[in-house]
Scaffold this motif. Structure first.
Motif, short mmCIF file in Angstrom:
data_model
loop_
_atom_site.label_atom_id
_atom_site.label_comp_id
_atom_site.label_asym_id
_atom_site.label_seq_id
_atom_site.Cartn_x
_atom_site.Cartn_y
_atom_site.Cartn_z
N LEU A 61 87.13 76.08 -44.28
CA LEU A 61 87.05 75.06 -43.39
C LEU A 61 87.79 74.02 -43.45
N LEU B 13 76.06 71.81 -48.92
CA LEU B 13 76.82 73.09 -48.33
C LEU B 13 76.54 73.05 -46.91
N PHE B 14 77.42 73.50 -45.92
CA PHE B 14 77.15 73.45 -44.68
C PHE B 14 76.28 74.91 -44.21
N PRO B 15 74.85 74.73 -43.90
CA PRO B 15 74.05 75.87 -43.74
C PRO B 15 74.41 76.63 -42.74
N HIS B 16 75.37 76.45 -41.63
CA HIS B 16 75.44 77.24 -40.36
C HIS B 16 76.67 78.10 -40.70
N LEU B 17 77.33 77.82 -41.68
CA LEU B 17 78.58 78.51 -42.03
C LEU B 17 78.42 79.53 -43.30
#
Ligand SMILES: Nc1ncnc2c1ncn2[C@@H]1O[C@H](COP(=O)(O)OP(=O)(O)OP(=O)(O)O)[C@@H](O)[C@H]1O
Ligand SMILES: [Mg+2]
Lengths: 260, 439, 399
Positions: free
Chosen positions: A118, A106-110
């Motif tokens: 996205l 998973l994209f940790p900054h989103l």
């Protein structure tokens, strides 16, 4: 490859056209021959479980299907698009094929919701509101709509993996690839993820799943594929596969796995 | 004492008791922190002796026996035997603004205020109105350049507006071709309408130039020659320009260095390693003496611009390495997941990889900035007047000569305060990042 | 086996789209474009340079290196006079750069390690003093340090007449530090031989001690034996042969000292400033390196019963070094490059000779700057190659 496979699955459901066709596919990492003469035909709606010892090339094979890895010989055709160096084809295939990773990625900054919207926004060019509505729908399906605004770091492993599944589903893929989706999880989390996958299977999603969850294979799979040393050793319906394995290596593998 | 060990308590009723030995108190603290072992005793005594020898003398010279008023060196000497700070007081304006005309100094102050606003907005995550400040920061370099140099404001405004329109249009599409075409069209239109028009190829026919911006003078500011720039203002100009322009350049270089296209990759490697392998001084020499050799005959820039170009190139090589560190720290699974979702190279970099990589690299970026900021003192070797240069020039004044220690100390304290503050900030960020990872 | 109809094959795409959307072709196209852009950039720069130089009537040649330099250099380790060539001046400059860089690296490393360890001291006072030193030095530009120290040396030290006299041998003046220079008599070769024997013996003894320990577990006092062999033996021989060294002691004649050897204020200031500045950075690296070794490692080692010094030697330091060496090497590089600030105080390093006075006298900016940059680049490459080698070695030992 026997062409006589009829269009009815082991569970008696009608199957559609071939979605994925792999013919005489070979792959090397440098000098190392990882995949040797892979042949596989997956019909639309079919559920396939791939198993085999560590290092046998399972991940490599399914990563070739959406071209995260490049194969050097043979053909891979996904949804009537052949995977070559043509970037348009690669993009087309990736739009239609979803993938779930062992370590979620998973994209940790989103936020969870942003993770899900996205690709619809940037690849499918959907309007944001529409993408969000769809994302919420899938988050509800994986039973975590209330976590939508949290960041991945704030979720448990099982929740993260369900978000990863929802993220792939938001692209409305025709095929889903799972690479050991439960092997980084605790037993109780495994169940919540498997439940989601079973539900997905029941809705008729085409799936290829690398897993060692034999219970899942028995209940859901139309076919089980056993790989070793880069080759497909055995390919059979679950009943046959577990009760009457053909090759010695399969027997050995099963006895080791079931011994636990 | 024996009482407490003998008393029996009901289960669960045991009160918390003070420990049998002392854990607080000055004497104990001294014993634990200064005199715990023989080695420590020796070390402490040495340290105390050192402090006793140095601190009183320094304080005496710099504060208690120093002169704060006076019109020249002799007046200082008459008052006190220590430092003569009156000199610094008299030259404070010079140290701050260089030779910038007095009437126009509000422009420097305004730019500085804008700079502070932008940095606060960029560095403080929960700052109110952050979106607006970030937008302001994009315009800031141009606005500040205009404020400091002066000239026709309408022209700058129109140019910026054109760029903004182009960017806004570009972000609508994600295909590279589209972005390039839109950019080119915008540039062409801007040139055609506002900036002097176009001469048709193979002819002498000149079309366009519909609106002559030189006619609109209401936003004009008097021009100030960059030769007059100096002092702390110059330090800030060099540091901020270096960082603002080297960051995007550094990101491109870092991406290039990670690229799997050999030519692009090795071009970036050679550039980065070349710049990092030679001292900044030599690059500044190049800027001052021979940059014009490499340009078409007749092109000239003023010295400050040449220095700024060199400093930017210099900083971008270091920035590239910092960003590369950040890129390497982003897990490979992130790009794979982006690929699997069908994102192309640039969107996947912009939306997934760079936000994470840059966040990790912020402390290192701040440290690079500190380095650049300190390095800006080197411009004195090619004759620009940064605070150190101003100080040395002031020392030539016969009224004040011989006050080197005061000048150097003053400049040192200025640099110490600003650099130390930035270093603390970067440390704070680093700690925050680390605790963030543990969760 | 039916071949499926491929979605993208029926309408034959245009050539351009075929080229652009093929992964390999696209990478080739992008690279060709990049190469062309680079060629254009470099080509036009070179062409402009040729054109501009011609317009100035300069041309491009390194022949000037053979002409006499006709300027003096105040610190020369090899023979040089103002009649020597520019090439010779360049060599003098290179040697001076190397001298200050090597001396600086040496002192900075020692100071840095000491400061780094002090910074970890449990002694509050020492710890804070080291902290203040490190923070003050790191956050002030190096050029200021150089100027400050140079100022102190030149302005605070007395003139030769009132020199600070240390034991009638060394004299501290604002013209530099004058020290006796040794003159070796023939018998001195025995001392040198003793030293070499000591080193060789130590090397053999260490191997023997290690083998012995591996065989029998017996530990020999390696440190003390080495110390005696390397230092004690030469000292004994030195005394036995009747101190075969003549000291040339500097004497005041006129306004300055004559004889002996001199450390010039420029060298002194540059050397101290570079060392003190870099030491502050090295201290932080050392501290971080030691802290990076997991506390569990120390505890595990102690729990195994290893004493404190063995824990340090066998467990902490090998691991800390792995963290320390890469940033340390970049500090060495920085120090070497920073030595070019010599020009600010008139120390005649390579930037000040060939890149300074030679450049101004001959007007050959292009050639001189190329030489200077090439020299620094090769220093950089050498240091990073050396450090890479060392790094690989300790990384291998680690496994
Ligand atoms: N990037 C790579 N370069 C070289 N060899 C690789 C690379 N990736 C995988 N391999 C090798 O290819 C073989 C197959 O790897 P793969 O990851 O497909 O195995 P797997 O069946 O998924 O194993 P596991 O069950 O442990 O995940 C392994 O022997 C592995 O060492
Ligand atoms: Mg795997």
């Amino acid at each position: 490859m026997n062409d006589s496979t009829n269009n009815v699955s082991a569970t008696g459901r009608a199957l559609g056209e071939s979605t994925i066709q792999i013919r005489n596919m070979h792959k090397w990492y440098g000098e190392f021959h990882v995949l040797r003469d892979i042949n596989l035909d997956v019909k639309s709606g079919e559920r396939i479980v791939v198993c085999g010892p560590s290092g046998s090339g399972k991940s490599t094979m399914i990563r070739c299907i959406n071209r995260l890895e490049e194969h050097q010989q043979g053909d891979i055709i996904v949804d009537n698009v052949e995977l070559t160096n043509d970037l348009k084809n690669i993009e087309a295939v990736r739009r239609e094929v979803g993938m779930v990773f062992q370590h979620f990625n998973l994209f940790p900054h989103l936020t969870v919701l942003e993770n899900c919207t996205l690709a619809p926004i940037w690849v499918r060019k959907q309007p944001k509101a529409e993408a969000e509505a769809i994302a919420m729908k899938y988050l509800e399906r994986v039973k975590i709509p209330d976590q939508a605004l949290k960041y991945p770091g704030q979720l448990s492993g099982g929740q993260q993996q369900r978000v990863a599944i929802a993220r792939s589903l938001c692209m409305s893929p025709k095929v889903m690839l799972f690479d050991e989706p439960t092997s980084a999880l605790d037993p109780e989390m495994i169940k919540e993820v498997l439940d989601v996958m079973i539900e997905l299977a029941e809705e008729g999603m085409t799936m290829i799943c690398v897993t060692h969850e034999m219970g899942f294979a028995k209940t859901v799979a139309d076919r089980v594929i056993f790989m070793d040393e880069g080759q497909i050793i055995e390919e059979n319906e679950p009943d046959q596969f577990f009760n009457n394995p053909q090759s010695e290596r399969t027997q050995l593998f099963l006895s080791q796995i079931l011994a636990h | 004492m024996s009482e407490s060990t003998q008393t029996k308590y009901e289960p669960g009723q045991h009160p918390s008791l003070p420990p049998p030995f002392k854990t607080r108190g000055v004497a104990l603290w001294l014993k634990e922190n200064l005199f715990s072992t023989p080695t420590n005793v020796v070390l402490s005594l040495l340290a105390i002796y050192f402090l006793y020898k140095v601190v009183p003398g320094v304080l005496e010279w710099s504060l208690f026996d120093a002169a704060f008023t006076g019109n020249d060196r002799n007046e200082c000497r008459a008052q006190a035997g220590g430092a003569c700070w009156a000199f610094i007081g008299e030259r404070l304006q010079l140290f701050t603004y260089g030779f910038y005309p007095e009437a126009e100094r509000w422009r420097v102050n305004l730019s500085f205020v804008l700079l502070v606003v932008c940095s606060v907005g960029l560095l403080w995550e929960n700052c109110p109105g952050r979106k607006w400040i970030i937008a302001l920061s994009v315009v800031f370099p141009f606005a500040a350049a205009f404020l400091l140099v002066g000239g026709n404001g309408v022209k700058l405004f129109v140019a910026l507006a054109c760029v903004a329109v182009a960017l806004a249009l570009m972000f609508r599409g994600s295909s590279t071709t589209f972005v390039i075409v839109i950019g080119a069209v915008c540039a062409f239109l801007a040139k055609f309408i506002f900036f002097g028009g176009i001469t048709l190829p193979f002819t002498d026919i000149h079309v366009g130039g519909i609106i002559d911006l030189d006619d609109y003078t209401f936003l004009n500011l008097p021009e100030v020659s960059t030769d007059l720039f100096g002092g702390f203002m110059l330090t800030l100009i060099i540091g901020v320009t270096g960082i603002v322009f080297s960051l995007p350049l550094g990101i491109l270089l870092a991406l290039g260095r990670q690229s799997n296209l050999p030519i692009v990759k090795y071009a970036c490697v050679v550039f980065i390693e070349f710049i990092r392998g030679v001292p900044l001084i030599t690059l500044l020499f190049v800027a001052s003496t021979m940059l014009s050799y490499f340009l078409p005959p007749g092109t000239t820039f003023n010295l400050l611009i040449r220095v700024l170009i060199m400093v930017t190139l210099f900083a971008s090589a270091y920035m590239a390495e910092v960003v590369r560190g950040g890129l390497q720290a982003v897990h490979k699974g992130q790009t794979e997941a982006a690929d699997a979702l069908g994102l192309k190279y640039w969107p996947s970099m912009r939306l997934i990889v760079l936000p994470q990589a840059l966040k990790i690299s912020i402390p290192a970026i701040v440290n690079t900035f500190i380095g650049l900021y300190k390095d800006s003192t080197l411009v004195i070797v090619i004759g620009l007047l940064d605070p150190l240069g101003i100080g040395r020039a002031s020392l030539a004044d016969t009224k004040w000569n011989g006050l080197t220690n005061e000048v150097y100390l003053f400049v040192a304290i200025f640099f110490f305060i600003s650099c130390y503050a930035m270093a603390r900030y970067s440390l704070y960020l680093e700690n925050k990042l680390h605790t963030g990872h543990k969760r | 086996m039916s071949t499926p109809a491929l979605a993208h094959s029926p309408s034959q795409p245009s050539l351009i789209s075929r080229l652009w959307y093929d992964k390999e072709n696209r990478s080739i196209i992008v690279q060709i474009l990049a190469a062309m852009a680079l060629l254009w950039l470099f080509g036009s720069m070179v062409l402009n340079a040729i054109h501009n130089l011609e317009a100035l009537g300069k041309g491009f040649s390194f022949n000037f290196l053979k002409q006499p330099a006709s300027y003096d250099i105040n610190q020369t380790l090899i023979e040089y006079s103002s009649r020597s060539t520019h090439f010779r001046a360049m060599l003098v400059g290179i040697i001076n750069t190397l001298l200050v860089a090597v001396a600086g690296i040496f002192l900075a490393t020692i100071l840095g390690f000491i400061l780094g360890v002090l910074r970890l001291s449990k002694n509050w006072l020492v710890n804070k003093l080291a902290y203040c030193y490190i923070e003050f030095v790191r956050n002030v530009p190096l050029l200021l340090h150089i100027l400050l120290i140079h100022g102190v040396v030149v302005h605070s030290l007395p003139r030769p007449k009132q020199a600070i006299n240390v034991g009638d041998a060394a004299f501290f003046t604002n013209r530099g530090v004058f020290m006796p220079s040794p003159e070796f008599l023939p018998l001195f070769k025995f001392v040198a031989a003793a030293f070499i024997i000591g080193v060789v013996f130590t090397w053999g003894f260490r191997r023997y001690a290690k083998a012995l320990q591996e065989r029998t577990g017996k530990q020999l006092p390696v440190f003390w034996v080495s110390l005696i062999a390397i230092i004690g033996l030469p000292v004994v021989v030195f005394l036995a042969t009747g101190q075969p060294v003549n000291w040339d002691i500097p004497v005041l004649s006129g306004f300055n000292y004559k004889g002996g050897m001199v450390v010039r204020p420029e060298f002194l200031a540059l050397w101290l400033a570079l060392s003190l500045y870099t030491a502050a950075f090295i201290a932080e690296i050392v501290r971080a390196g030691i802290l990076a070794v997991n506390h569990g490692q120390t505890e595990a080692s102690m729990a195994l019963g290893l004493p404190r010094n063995r824990t340090l030697n066998l467990v902490v330091i090998p691991q800390a070094l792995r963290v320390i060496v890469p940033p340390l090497s970049s500090q060495y590089l920085n120090l070497t490059k920073n030595s070019s600030l010599a020009i600010a105080i008139g120390y005649m390093d390579v930037t000040a000779t060939i890149g300074g006075i030679s450049l101004n006298q001959t007007g050959r900016e292009m050639e001189c700057m190329l030489i200077v940059m090439a020299i620094y680049l090769s220093f950089s490459l050498l240091i990073s190659a050396g450090m890479n080698y060392y790094n690989n070695r300790i990384a291998l030992v680690e496994r």
